[in-house]
Scaffold this active site. Structure first.
Site, mmCIF file in Angstrom:
data_model
loop_
_atom_site.group_PDB
_atom_site.id
_atom_site.type_symbol
_atom_site.label_atom_id
_atom_site.label_comp_id
_atom_site.label_asym_id
_atom_site.label_seq_id
_atom_site.Cartn_x
_atom_site.Cartn_y
_atom_site.Cartn_z
ATOM 1 N N ASP A 449 -2.850 -4.123 -5.352
ATOM 2 C CA ASP A 449 -2.598 -2.693 -5.526
ATOM 3 C C ASP A 449 -1.410 -2.468 -6.466
ATOM 4 O O ASP A 449 -0.604 -3.388 -6.697
ATOM 5 C CB ASP A 449 -2.300 -2.100 -4.134
ATOM 6 C CG ASP A 449 -2.685 -0.638 -4.003
ATOM 7 O OD1 ASP A 449 -2.891 0.012 -5.034
ATOM 8 O OD2 ASP A 449 -2.758 -0.147 -2.854
ATOM 9 N N ASP A 519 -9.255 6.583 -4.352
ATOM 10 C CA ASP A 519 -8.874 6.751 -2.946
ATOM 11 C C ASP A 519 -9.717 7.835 -2.289
ATOM 12 O O ASP A 519 -9.680 7.991 -1.072
ATOM 13 C CB ASP A 519 -7.392 7.130 -2.838
ATOM 14 C CG ASP A 519 -6.503 5.905 -2.878
ATOM 15 O OD1 ASP A 519 -7.034 4.787 -2.790
ATOM 16 O OD2 ASP A 519 -5.275 6.062 -3.005
HETATM 17 C C1 DGJ Z 1 -3.466 2.787 -2.345
HETATM 18 C C2 DGJ Z 1 -4.858 2.260 -2.326
HETATM 19 O O1 DGJ Z 1 -5.618 2.913 -3.278
HETATM 20 C C3 DGJ Z 1 -5.442 2.380 -0.934
HETATM 21 O O2 DGJ Z 1 -6.761 1.943 -0.923
HETATM 22 C C4 DGJ Z 1 -4.585 1.597 0.024
HETATM 23 O O3 DGJ Z 1 -4.694 0.239 -0.257
HETATM 24 C C5 DGJ Z 1 -3.170 2.060 -0.047
HETATM 25 N N1 DGJ Z 1 -2.656 2.052 -1.384
HETATM 26 C C6 DGJ Z 1 -2.284 1.201 0.810
HETATM 27 O O4 DGJ Z 1 -0.981 1.546 0.717
#
Ligand code: DGJ
Length: 719
Positions: A449, A519
């Site tokens: 990430d 997300d």
């Molecule tokens: C952002 C990501 O896009 C999510 O899927 C998740 O992993 C969160 N970060 C976790 O902090």
């Protein structure tokens, strides 16, 4: 590669060709880009009225027009004149690489314009190598990867725009006079807002399956800039490269600056044709493990967020295994000793397991996963730290920070970006993955990430006269770490996530197997986002998960069948707490996973044909994937609006073999009564000319009726 007596250089793939004029001592000209030419037509291309354009226009002697390269030479001269010095070519099994070396007419300053033409796919990659043999450093203030003139007509641009949680939205517009700029200045990620890929339709309003279309993708992970300049000439002038904003680069004596690759393609089969070219090239040559089917997974994020604990992880693993899944991914929240990661405001950089949450460590979880018959994956965010972390306490000099100023924080009010241009930081980031995989060699998957942009300009590592190298050095550092990881761990699956879809680009995908599209997991909005994203990226790379309702982002309640049918058009996964699902819901998912396994090769390796766009406001959307040998296809249909007295179009299929018979079977069926054509066979010709009638609603018991409707049809050749 052939150089004819007219010094024509042909850069060609099976169906696409670029013609250049490379006469020694003259400027390099681009004469043509389009479908393959016959020898006779190529010979007469100049007479046909195709004016040569400088193939890599430098700034200075035609200063009123846009340039691909801007240099201040060692003596302060801001003009550059490049002429052909030589042409060479290398042939390997995959591609032919043509290198055209240009030299400034006065200074020992060289640019090699390079083209890689693939032999089995229709993609030409172009980049440049800029070499300074002047005695002192030169300053580069623009360094595009490539340039392409596009003849004026009724040309339309298709590109992706968006924001966090609404990534990959398709924008289509006629190319008007003036300058169109598409750019990114995020610093770490580059595809939340605009994407570094575009298509240009040459025959009027973009059509999915008809018309001539040029496709271009800048293969870069960092700040980019695409410019289309339409002045008083007959050509739109297309430029693409690293964004030079605040990134002037001092090129030392003998140093070579290699620009990222710009991938160019062309199809006369419309936008979907160009997508197929990108997908095929991507799967074959760019995407990590593009030839391997992806596992069906459950990710813990939307199910439990930071509430990680051993019984909870074990229960999720047992549940996904019982539904036929193949992998469990533990997301954020598993680490931090001095500062346990209970929420998003601490511990990035402290990649030690939080024993209060997971007393038996990662090893135990991996073992449990194996006991359940699945693999185990884990989340990290290695480029970042928090002000509240042991790492920052130890190495405050590792973060990106403007000189003489306070740090600028991001997520959680405490997040900071590590300065990947610093070799010590590169070693540290490599060690995060290395330590994790050394201690737990059975980890199968990493979700990588990156949740913060570069918000303040400054490197504590770079000297003050090199501060403008910050962004470029960051991405060189990123590339070097990724190279090291892949050299040592070639087989592990890695997802590129960056606050959702911030890293959907062909710059990172050679190291990453897939990306998290967004997300936002709302099925309806995903139809739009995944539609746009599919312009440039294949389904195998698009992580697409079934999540809970009301959706955690938009609070929309869609049916489970609808959520499944959308997720099954990409790399299927789940992002939900199975403990909150009913047995009936689990059974539907179990069946979907089992049916997805049947169609997985077609979805993940097949050729896309987009049929009806959700953006066209026709209350539904439809696309299909067809296997390369056309023996099998999967057809998707989703209703996007619900109005009484709606009259949805009957969708004509595409990409099938007209002469073969295809047997129809509905997947994820919830209706009490089968579709009238269930089990029947139709010719490809009939399906492509007429399509099949899709009922507006599902025939289910009254109390189960809702306003969502979707279908997946599996088509298999009879013979
Ligand atoms: C952002 C990501 O896009 C999510 O899927 C998740 O992993 C969160 N970060 C976790 O902090």
């Amino acid at each position: 590669m052939a150089i004819s007596s007219f010094a024509q250089v042909h850069v060609a793939t099976p169906n696409v060709e670029m013609v250049l004029k490379a006469e020694k001592g003259s400027r390099l000209e681009i004469m043509y880009f389009g479908s393959r030419l016959s020898e006779a037509d190529a010979a007469n291309i100049e007479a046909a009225g195709v004016p040569g354009h400088n193939a890599y226009p430098p700034y200075g002697m035609s200063s009123h027009s846009e340039a691909a390269l801007e240099v201040t030479h060692a003596d302060g001269n801001m003009s550059t004149v490049l002429v052909v010095e030589g042409v060479s070519s290398e042939n390997d099994v995959l591609a032919e690489i043509t290198r055209i070396r240009l030299k400034d007419t006065v200074y020992p300053f060289y640019v090699t314009v390079c083209y890689r033409a693939y032999k089995e796919v229709d993609m030409i990659e172009t980049w440049t190598e800029i070499e300074n043999l002047e005695k002192k450093p030169v300053r580069l203030t623009r360094f595009d990867s490539g340039y392409l003139p596009v003849r004026l007509g009724d040309a339309w641009l298709s590109h992706l725009h968006g924001t966090w949680s609404n990534e990959g939205m398709l924008v289509q517009e006629p190319l008007a006079r003036g300058m169109r700029v598409i750019k990114n200045k995020d610093g770490t990620r580059n595809s939340h807002t605009d994407h570094a890929e575009v298509m240009i339709s040459l025959d009027g309003k973009p059509q999915e399956n008809h018309g001539r279309v040029i496709g271009a993708a800048l293969c870069y992970s960092g700040n980019y800039e695409i410019r289309i300049d339409t002045r008083d000439t007959d050509y739109h002038e297309f430029f693409a490269g690293i964004n030079p904003d605040n990134s002037a680069f001092t090129l030392s004596h003998k140093e070579v600056f290699r620009t990222p690759e710009l991938a160019l393609t062309y199809s006369d089969e419309g936008l979907s044709g160009v997508s197929r070219n990108f997908h095929k090239w991507g799967r074959k040559y760019k995407l990590a493990h593009g030839d391997k089917l992806r596992k069906i997974l459950l990710n813990s994020w939307e199910g439990v967020y930071f509430d990680i604990n051993e019984p909870g992880m074990d229960q999720m693993m047992a549940d996904i295994a019982s539904m036929g899944g193949e992998l469990f991914v533990m997301d954020d929240g598993w680490f931090g000793v001095k500062y346990p990661r209970l929420t998003d405001n601490c511990a990035l950089g402290d990649w030690k397991v939080d024993r209060n949450k997971l007393p038996n460590g990662i090893g135990w979880l991996v073992e449990q996963a194996h006991k359940h018959g699945i693999k185990f994956g884990i989340w990290i965010e290695p480029e970042m730290t928090n002000t509240t972390s042991e790492l920052y306490e130890k190495h405050p000099e590792w973060v990106i920070k403007a000189p003489e100023r306070e740090v600028v924080t991001g997520r959680g009010g405490t997040q900071l970006v590590l300065d990947l241009g610093n070799p010590e930081v590169q070693d540290f980031v490599f060690s995060i993955v290395d330590d994790l995989l050394t201690e737990n060699p059975e980890i199968d998957y990493i979700k990588w990430d990156a949740n913060m942009p570069v918000s303040n300009h400054g490197s504590q590592h770079l000297s003050m006269d090199r501060q403008s190298h910050l962004y470029i050095d960051y991405h060189r550092g990123f590339a070097s770490v990724c190279d090291r990881i892949r050299a040592k761990y070639p087989d592990i699956t890695i997802q590129a996530c960056a606050s959702g879809g911030g890293r959907a680009n062909w710059g990172v995908l050679p190291w990453f197997d897939e990306f998290w599209v967004s997300d936002n997991t709302d099925a309806l909005q995903r139809i739009y986002m995944q539609w746009g994203t599919s312009y440039f990226f294949p389904a195998i790379a698009m992580a697409s998960h079934i999540s809970a309702v009301p959706n955690h982002m938009v609070f929309r309640t869609t049916s489970l069948k609808y959520r499944i049918d959308v997720a099954m058009s990409g790399r299927l996964g789940m992002e939900i707490q199975p403990a909150n699902m009913t047995e009936e819901e689990k059974a539907l998912c179990r069946n979907a996973i089992s049916e997805y396994k049947e169609i997985r090769p077609v979805v993940q390796m097949g050729e896309i044909y987009r049929l009806v766009s959700p953006y066209d406001g026709r209350d539904m959307a439809s696309l299909m994937y067809v296997s390369e040998d056309k023996s099998e296809a999967v057809f998707y249909w989703w209703k996007t609006e619900t109005f009484h007295d709606a009259h949805l179009p009957r969708v004509r299929m595409a990409g099938l073999d007209p002469s073969r018979m295809y047997r129809i079977r509905e997947l994820n069926r919830i209706d009490n009564v089968a579709l009238p054509y269930e089990g029947l066979s139709f010719s490809g010709r009939f399906l492509m000319e007429n399509g099949l009638e899709i009922p507006l609603r599902h025939k289910v018991d009254y109390h189960k009726q809702d306003d969502w409707s979707s279908r997946i049809l599996h088509l298999v050749c009879d013979e």
